[in-house]
Design a protein around this motif. Structure first.
Motif, mmCIF file in Angstrom:
data_model
loop_
_atom_site.group_PDB
_atom_site.id
_atom_site.type_symbol
_atom_site.label_atom_id
_atom_site.label_comp_id
_atom_site.label_asym_id
_atom_site.label_seq_id
_atom_site.Cartn_x
_atom_site.Cartn_y
_atom_site.Cartn_z
ATOM 1 N N LEU A 277 75.445 7.666 156.590
ATOM 2 C CA LEU A 277 76.236 7.748 157.812
ATOM 3 C C LEU A 277 77.672 8.183 157.536
ATOM 4 O O LEU A 277 78.283 8.922 158.321
ATOM 5 C CB LEU A 277 76.240 6.393 158.525
ATOM 6 N N LEU A 278 78.240 7.751 156.425
ATOM 7 C CA LEU A 278 79.629 8.079 156.119
ATOM 8 C C LEU A 278 79.807 9.524 155.679
ATOM 9 O O LEU A 278 80.819 10.156 156.013
ATOM 10 C CB LEU A 278 80.163 7.134 155.036
ATOM 11 N N PHE A 279 78.861 10.087 154.972
ATOM 12 C CA PHE A 279 79.060 11.395 154.357
ATOM 13 C C PHE A 279 78.186 12.488 154.960
ATOM 14 O O PHE A 279 78.151 13.593 154.435
ATOM 15 C CB PHE A 279 78.762 11.306 152.853
ATOM 16 N N ARG A 280 77.522 12.240 156.084
ATOM 17 C CA ARG A 280 76.677 13.296 156.638
ATOM 18 C C ARG A 280 77.503 14.403 157.284
ATOM 19 O O ARG A 280 77.048 15.537 157.374
ATOM 20 C CB ARG A 280 75.695 12.702 157.640
ATOM 21 N N HIS A 281 78.709 14.098 157.799
ATOM 22 C CA HIS A 281 79.565 15.111 158.425
ATOM 23 C C HIS A 281 80.731 15.490 157.522
ATOM 24 O O HIS A 281 81.750 15.997 158.004
ATOM 25 C CB HIS A 281 80.106 14.588 159.752
ATOM 26 N N GLN B 196 83.137 17.569 155.194
ATOM 27 C CA GLN B 196 83.416 18.998 155.060
ATOM 28 C C GLN B 196 83.141 19.455 153.632
ATOM 29 O O GLN B 196 83.244 18.677 152.686
ATOM 30 C CB GLN B 196 84.874 19.285 155.421
ATOM 31 N N PRO B 197 82.799 20.751 153.469
ATOM 32 C CA PRO B 197 82.558 21.251 152.111
ATOM 33 C C PRO B 197 83.841 21.254 151.297
ATOM 34 O O PRO B 197 84.943 21.171 151.834
ATOM 35 C CB PRO B 197 82.015 22.659 152.346
ATOM 36 N N LEU B 198 83.678 21.350 150.038
ATOM 37 C CA LEU B 198 84.817 21.332 149.130
ATOM 38 C C LEU B 198 85.690 22.556 149.324
ATOM 39 O O LEU B 198 85.209 23.662 149.596
ATOM 40 C CB LEU B 198 84.336 21.272 147.675
ATOM 41 N N GLU B 199 87.010 22.417 149.225
ATOM 42 C CA GLU B 199 87.977 23.505 149.331
ATOM 43 C C GLU B 199 88.716 23.656 148.010
ATOM 44 O O GLU B 199 89.288 22.673 147.516
ATOM 45 C CB GLU B 199 88.986 23.221 150.447
ATOM 46 N N PRO B 200 88.781 24.821 147.422
ATOM 47 C CA PRO B 200 88.080 26.048 147.825
ATOM 48 C C PRO B 200 86.615 26.008 147.421
ATOM 49 O O PRO B 200 86.229 25.233 146.566
ATOM 50 C CB PRO B 200 88.825 27.127 147.055
ATOM 51 N N GLU B 201 85.850 26.868 148.065
ATOM 52 C CA GLU B 201 84.439 26.930 147.757
ATOM 53 C C GLU B 201 84.223 27.560 146.389
ATOM 54 O O GLU B 201 85.045 28.346 145.911
ATOM 55 C CB GLU B 201 83.708 27.740 148.829
#
Length: 283
Positions: free
Chosen positions: A212-216, A218-223
């Protein structure tokens, strides 16, 4: 005999009277350092202890109840104390010794199972057998400790004390096969099953909360940089806000490595040897 006369039941004079059974206190629970099993006997509780050893109540798989006398680690390391233990066991009647370990095992504590003891049905015979077995176990440990030897002569000087009396933990023992789970009672089996189920539910709840905590997230920056099929890669640098008073920003930089040229010969032509162009070079 008239109806007004009281009728009493007459018992024969030679009939033995059943005396009440003695109330024997319940054994104390086993401690973490106590062995769960010695030989074929499962220990159930402590009956007594001194510097020489411990007394346990025990039973085997066949349902025989016994009293186990076991040496402490201090007395088990003393060769003379081990000999006194063996001599005291040999003095017992043959039918009273139901089991013991080998005296040649120097790395293990000596123990002996004394009995037999019938099931506690509230009769005086059962309590007598229990008391006799306990008394025999106490005599064995007393022979090791030598606390019942009569004093000869007058008391002079300091009191006698064994050098190993401070080491009162149960002696070393060996268990094979392992005691679990045969020694568990039905109540213990339910408690173990409930504990395992509780642990499984806690682990499942932890995994669900993490999802529940990590399903939304964001992807790592920078990719991460992934090369294209044409052997080129693009790295984008995000401009940052310049400090006040400066009029420049960090531009975006695109790096495109050149592909490896194709069609070049991989071997040098044969038939000619390059010569030195410097006249001063000599072989």
């Amino acid at each position: 005999m008239t109806a007004t006369e009281s009728q009493t039941e007459v018992q024969p004079a030679d009939a033995p009277e059943e005396r009440p059974a003695l109330e024997i206190p319940e054994p104390l629970p086993l401690q973490p350092e106590d062995p769960p099993r010695v030989g074929e006997f499962w220990l159930r509780g402590r009956l007594g202890a001194n510097a020489a050893g411990y007394l346990y109540t025990a039973s085997d798989e066949a349902g025989r109840n016994v009293v186990v006398a076991m040496m402490t680690e201090g007395s088990a390391d003393d060769a003379a104390a081990r000999d006194r233990f063996v001599y005291a066991v040999d003095d017992l009647p043959e039918d009273a010794v139901l089991g013991h370990n080998d005296s040649d095992d120097d790395d293990l504590a000596l123990w002996v199972a004394v009995g037999p003891i019938r099931e506690d049905d509230g009769s005086s015979a059962a309590s007598d057998e229990r008391l006799i077995a306990e008394r025999r176990g106490e005599e064995i440990l007393s022979a090791v400790l030598m606390d019942r030897i009569p004093q000869i002569g007058k008391l002079r000087g300091p009191e006698f004390r064994h050098y190993w009396e401070s080491r009162r933990r149960p002696g070393l023992f060996r268990i094979w096969p392992l005691p679990w789970p045969n020694a568990l009672r039905p109540a213990s089996r339910w408690a173990l099953a409930f504990a395992l189920l509780t642990m499984a539910l806690i682990m499942a709840l932890a995994v669900f909360l993490a999802w529940l905590l990590f399903r939304h997230a964001q992807p790592l920056e920078p990719e991460p940089v992934i090369p294209t099929p044409t052997n080129t890669a693009t790295v984008t640098i995000t401009p940052t806000t310049p400090p006040p008073g400066t009029g420049s920003t960090s531009p975006s930089i695109t790096v495109s490595p050149s592909p490896v040229p194709t069609g070049l010969p991989t071997t040098l032509p044969t038939g000619s040897i390059p010569t030195a162009t410097n006249p001063g070079d000599k072989f």
